[in-house]
Design an enzyme around this catalytic site. Structure first.
Site, PDB file in Angstrom:
ATOM      1  N   PHE A  91      52.835  41.686  50.553  1.00 13.24           N
ATOM      2  CA  PHE A  91      52.256  42.983  50.211  1.00 13.24           C
ATOM      3  C   PHE A  91      50.748  42.757  50.114  1.00 13.24           C
ATOM      4  O   PHE A  91      50.288  41.982  49.281  1.00 13.24           O
ATOM      5  CB  PHE A  91      52.862  43.381  48.854  1.00 13.24           C
ATOM      6  CG  PHE A  91      52.291  44.615  48.247  1.00 13.24           C
ATOM      7  CD1 PHE A  91      52.571  45.858  48.775  1.00 13.24           C
ATOM      8  CD2 PHE A  91      51.469  44.542  47.117  1.00 13.24           C
ATOM      9  CE1 PHE A  91      52.055  47.010  48.197  1.00 13.24           C
ATOM     10  CE2 PHE A  91      50.955  45.691  46.538  1.00 13.24           C
ATOM     11  CZ  PHE A  91      51.247  46.920  47.087  1.00 13.24           C
ATOM     12  N   ALA A  93      38.024  45.515  46.134  1.00 13.74           N
ATOM     13  CA  ALA A  93      38.948  46.561  45.665  1.00 13.74           C
ATOM     14  C   ALA A  93      40.261  45.954  45.205  1.00 13.74           C
ATOM     15  O   ALA A  93      41.098  45.555  46.022  1.00 13.74           O
ATOM     16  CB  ALA A  93      39.213  47.577  46.775  1.00 13.74           C
ATOM     17  N   SER A 127      41.946  46.590  41.257  1.00 14.81           N
ATOM     18  CA  SER A 127      42.552  47.632  40.417  1.00 14.81           C
ATOM     19  C   SER A 127      42.412  49.000  41.073  1.00 14.81           C
ATOM     20  O   SER A 127      43.322  49.833  40.992  1.00 14.81           O
ATOM     21  CB  SER A 127      41.870  47.680  39.044  1.00 14.81           C
ATOM     22  OG  SER A 127      41.986  46.439  38.412  1.00 14.81           O
ATOM     23  N   SER A 153      50.039  37.120  47.805  1.00 18.43           N
ATOM     24  CA  SER A 153      51.058  36.145  47.388  1.00 18.43           C
ATOM     25  C   SER A 153      51.965  35.758  48.551  1.00 18.43           C
ATOM     26  O   SER A 153      52.212  36.567  49.431  1.00 18.43           O
ATOM     27  CB  SER A 153      51.943  36.739  46.293  1.00 18.43           C
ATOM     28  OG  SER A 153      51.211  36.978  45.135  1.00 18.43           O
ATOM     29  N   ALA A 196      58.290  46.305  41.394  1.00 14.98           N
ATOM     30  CA  ALA A 196      57.595  45.025  41.255  1.00 14.98           C
ATOM     31  C   ALA A 196      57.181  44.796  39.799  1.00 14.98           C
ATOM     32  O   ALA A 196      57.265  43.677  39.281  1.00 14.98           O
ATOM     33  CB  ALA A 196      56.382  45.000  42.183  1.00 14.98           C
ATOM     34  N   GLU A 250      50.300  42.701  39.874  1.00 18.74           N
ATOM     35  CA  GLU A 250      51.014  43.995  39.959  1.00 18.74           C
ATOM     36  C   GLU A 250      50.460  45.029  38.974  1.00 18.74           C
ATOM     37  O   GLU A 250      51.206  45.819  38.403  1.00 18.74           O
ATOM     38  CB  GLU A 250      52.531  43.825  39.700  1.00 18.74           C
ATOM     39  CG  GLU A 250      53.215  42.710  40.451  1.00 18.74           C
ATOM     40  CD  GLU A 250      53.321  42.954  41.946  1.00 18.74           C
ATOM     41  OE1 GLU A 250      52.644  43.860  42.463  1.00 18.74           O
ATOM     42  OE2 GLU A 250      54.068  42.212  42.594  1.00 18.74           O
TER      43      GLU A 250
HETATM   44  C1  LIG Z   1      48.457  35.270  41.323  1.00 20.27           C
HETATM   45  C2  LIG Z   1      48.091  36.590  41.942  1.00 20.27           C
HETATM   46  C3  LIG Z   1      48.884  37.136  42.924  1.00 20.27           C
HETATM   47  C4  LIG Z   1      48.528  38.358  43.516  1.00 20.27           C
HETATM   48  N1  LIG Z   1      49.301  38.855  44.539  1.00 20.27           N
HETATM   49  C5  LIG Z   1      48.895  39.972  45.196  1.00 20.27           C
HETATM   50  C6  LIG Z   1      49.610  40.423  46.360  1.00 20.27           C
HETATM   51  O1  LIG Z   1      50.622  39.837  46.769  1.00 20.27           O
HETATM   52  N2  LIG Z   1      49.144  41.520  47.012  1.00 20.27           N
HETATM   53  C7  LIG Z   1      48.034  42.200  46.593  1.00 20.27           C
HETATM   54  O2  LIG Z   1      47.680  43.196  47.237  1.00 20.27           O
HETATM   55  N3  LIG Z   1      47.331  41.783  45.499  1.00 20.27           N
HETATM   56  C8  LIG Z   1      47.730  40.690  44.807  1.00 20.27           C
HETATM   57  N4  LIG Z   1      47.032  40.241  43.708  1.00 20.27           N
HETATM   58  C9  LIG Z   1      45.838  40.965  43.289  1.00 20.27           C
HETATM   59  C10 LIG Z   1      46.010  41.691  41.981  1.00 20.27           C
HETATM   60  O3  LIG Z   1      46.804  42.836  42.184  1.00 20.27           O
HETATM   61  C11 LIG Z   1      44.601  42.015  41.469  1.00 20.27           C
HETATM   62  O4  LIG Z   1      43.998  40.793  41.091  1.00 20.27           O
HETATM   63  C12 LIG Z   1      44.630  42.981  40.329  1.00 20.27           C
HETATM   64  O5  LIG Z   1      45.066  44.236  40.766  1.00 20.27           O
HETATM   65  C13 LIG Z   1      43.245  43.143  39.688  1.00 20.27           C
HETATM   66  O6  LIG Z   1      42.258  43.369  40.650  1.00 20.27           O
HETATM   67  P1  LIG Z   1      40.932  42.480  40.646  1.00 20.27           P
HETATM   68  O7  LIG Z   1      41.325  41.054  40.557  1.00 20.27           O
HETATM   69  O8  LIG Z   1      40.102  42.895  41.799  1.00 20.27           O
HETATM   70  O9  LIG Z   1      40.200  42.844  39.291  1.00 20.27           O
HETATM   71  P2  LIG Z   1      39.227  44.115  39.040  1.00 20.27           P
HETATM   72  O10 LIG Z   1      39.829  45.330  39.637  1.00 20.27           O
HETATM   73  O11 LIG Z   1      37.855  43.737  39.445  1.00 20.27           O
HETATM   74  O12 LIG Z   1      39.298  44.233  37.450  1.00 20.27           O
HETATM   75  C14 LIG Z   1      38.576  43.340  36.575  1.00 20.27           C
HETATM   76  C15 LIG Z   1      38.889  43.749  35.140  1.00 20.27           C
HETATM   77  O13 LIG Z   1      38.458  45.119  34.912  1.00 20.27           O
HETATM   78  C16 LIG Z   1      39.548  45.872  34.403  1.00 20.27           C
HETATM   79  N5  LIG Z   1      39.474  47.253  34.886  1.00 20.27           N
HETATM   80  C17 LIG Z   1      39.416  47.687  36.163  1.00 20.27           C
HETATM   81  N6  LIG Z   1      39.394  49.037  36.202  1.00 20.27           N
HETATM   82  C18 LIG Z   1      39.462  49.455  34.920  1.00 20.27           C
HETATM   83  C19 LIG Z   1      39.474  50.752  34.281  1.00 20.27           C
HETATM   84  N7  LIG Z   1      39.461  51.861  34.990  1.00 20.27           N
HETATM   85  N8  LIG Z   1      39.520  50.798  32.928  1.00 20.27           N
HETATM   86  C20 LIG Z   1      39.551  49.671  32.184  1.00 20.27           C
HETATM   87  N9  LIG Z   1      39.549  48.410  32.729  1.00 20.27           N
HETATM   88  C21 LIG Z   1      39.494  48.319  34.066  1.00 20.27           C
HETATM   89  C22 LIG Z   1      40.793  45.167  34.951  1.00 20.27           C
HETATM   90  O14 LIG Z   1      41.933  45.514  34.201  1.00 20.27           O
HETATM   91  C23 LIG Z   1      40.388  43.720  34.829  1.00 20.27           C
HETATM   92  O15 LIG Z   1      40.596  43.299  33.503  1.00 20.27           O
HETATM   93  C24 LIG Z   1      47.369  39.038  43.078  1.00 20.27           C
HETATM   94  C25 LIG Z   1      46.572  38.491  42.063  1.00 20.27           C
HETATM   95  C26 LIG Z   1      46.923  37.275  41.509  1.00 20.27           C
HETATM   96  C27 LIG Z   1      46.026  36.698  40.444  1.00 20.27           C
END
Ligand SMILES: Cc1cc2nc3c(=O)[nH]c(=O)nc-3n(C[C@H](O)[C@H](O)[C@H](O)COP(=O)(O)OP(=O)(O)OC[C@H]3O[C@@H](n4cnc5c(N)ncnc54)[C@H](O)[C@@H]3O)c2cc1C
Length: 373
Positions: free
Chosen positions: A118, A125, A127, A153, A236, A357
């Site tokens: 996925f 981009a 969250s 992943s 998920a 997720e």
């Molecule tokens: C081990 C692992 C496996 C993963 N597997 C997949 C996968 O298979 N497919 C995939 O597509 N993605 C995957 N991801 C990505 C994962 O979904 C993202 O890391 C996650 O969604 C957060 O996005 P970011 O890391 O860009 O953090 P950011 O979006 O930059 O966020 C940074 C911080 O700000 C906070 N934040 C953001 N927006 C807000 C808001 N509006 N209000 C308050 N706080 C906020 C967040 O909660 C976080 O604490 C994986 C990540 C990891 C670590």
């Protein structure tokens, strides 16, 4: 209280036996060394685990979500990476739900055999899934995809990726979802990250350079790809909640074993009230997280929406798992910090649950929307 019927209990026993005798010995030597044990995934397929919840007409066991979360939790007690990949088939289940007959005929045989990846997150981009920059441009009967995905992943294990790309420059709705075979020309794998937890799952980058896919590869409606992503996230998130409860249960079991066997100041540590209170608090919180998990799984089985329920279950189970695994390290003293003892890994894997997720903060947005509506 048991949530399972007699047949499901028997299946759970078989899974426990597999997890303790076959999976456990491979955790430190392979999974924690970032080595993926493909033969163990084959064994989980033999047990029917990846397709457990898939309807029987697609070769699955047609099991309930309640049975699914119980089994995923059991595997996660030994290893969360194998629980995530070996008891799920979220991309195949999305195609069953949203795919046309032509898409089912074309893609399901492969997706039922090998779990799909996925790929929505991008470097800029995460969250905010609507902030993606990858593009898909129509060229005759094909779409041409360019862009980059990250944190994907099981990148080495998947043969297909469900990806998001911008198909319309304006508006939030201008994103579509595509199913892309890994061997498509122009699709390249980048770095694999060495992570705090969930080791063994190859998490890394994907690059798309003029990747061409046929029109049939678009899943769901054009410009409505986020809808596809969100419908996949409910299941998920419940899966991650099951893993979090499993990690917490394993941590409590290990720390109880330690304090019962460890003698200090002339008596077992388990006789010290400070540690008894820790154990009581851990057990109470795990019971609450488990009850919420099964309640939401039951809602799913009874056809109710679990968007908010899955967010609550993951949010709560994760906070319990992080707290309980941290406390377990404390109860086991120095041994809690040693890799061979197995408790520190539970903490590291629990910590990843708060990010994958949907982060805790994003889940709070989902829940608060309902509370404040
Ligand atoms: C081990 C692992 C496996 C993963 N597997 C997949 C996968 O298979 N497919 C995939 O597509 N993605 C995957 N991801 C990505 C994962 O979904 C993202 O890391 C996650 O969604 C957060 O996005 P970011 O890391 O860009 O953090 P950011 O979006 O930059 O966020 C940074 C911080 O700000 C906070 N934040 C953001 N927006 C807000 C808001 N509006 N209000 C308050 N706080 C906020 C967040 O909660 C976080 O604490 C994986 C990540 C990891 C670590």
């Amino acid at each position: 209280m048991s949530y399972l019927n007699e047949d499901q209990e028997l299946m759970l026993d078989a899974v426990r036996e597999f997890a303790q005798t076959e999976l456990r010995p491979r955790v430190l030597t392979e999974l924690e060394r970032d080595i993926f044990p493909y033969d163990l995934l084959d064994r989980m397929k033999e047990l029917g685990l990846p397709l457990m919840a898939m309807p029987e007409e697609y070769g699955g066991l047609g099991e309930s979500m309640v049975a699914h979360v119980a089994i995923e939790k059991e595997v996660a007690k030994e290893n969360m990476t194998m629980a995530l990949i070996g008891t799920n088939c979220v991309v195949a289940s999305l195609i069953v739900r949203m795919g046309t007959q032509e898409q089912k005929d074309r893609y399901l045989p492969d997706l039922l055999e090998t779990p799909g990846g996925f790929a929505f997150t991008e470097p800029a981009a995460g969250s905010d899934a609507s902030g993606i920059e990858a593009t898909a441009v129509k060229d005759g009967d094909e779409w041409v995809i360019n862009g980059q995905k990250t944190f994907i992943s099981f990148i080495n294990q998947a043969n297909y990726f469900l990806i998001s790309a911008r198909t319309n420059e304006t508006g939030d709705g201008g994103i579509s979802a595509f199913l892309v075979p890994k061997d498509t020309p122009g699709l390249k794998l980048g770095s694999i990250f060495h992570k705090l937890g969930l080791r063994g799952s190859d998490t890394g980058e994907l690059f798309f350079e003029d990747v061409r896919v046929p029109a049939i590869a678009m899943i769901g409606k054009e410009n409505k790809g986020l809808h596809a992503a969100l419908s996949l996230l409910d299941e998920a998130r419940l899966g991650v909640a099951s893993c979090a409860v499993g990690l917490a249960e394993a941590a409590l079991e290990k720390s109880v074993e330690y304090v019962k066997g460890r003698v200090a100041f002339g008596r077992p540590l388990a006789t010290k009230q400070g540690l008894q209170w820790y154990a009581a608090e851990m057990e109470t919180k795990i019971s609450a997280a488990r009850a919420l998990l099964f309640e939401v799984a039951n809602d799913y089985d009874e056809g109710r929406s679990i968007t908010v329920g899955a967010a609550k279950a993951k949010l709560f189970a994760t906070s319990v798992a992080v707290e309980v695994t941290d406390r377990a390290i404390q109860m086991c003293g120095g041994y809690g910090l040693i890799e061979d003892y197995g408790v520190e890994r539970l903490y590291r894997d629990a910590r990843t649950c708060a990010i994958i997720e949907g982060t805790d903060e994003i889940l709070k947005i989902v829940v608060s929307r309902q509370v404040l509506s």
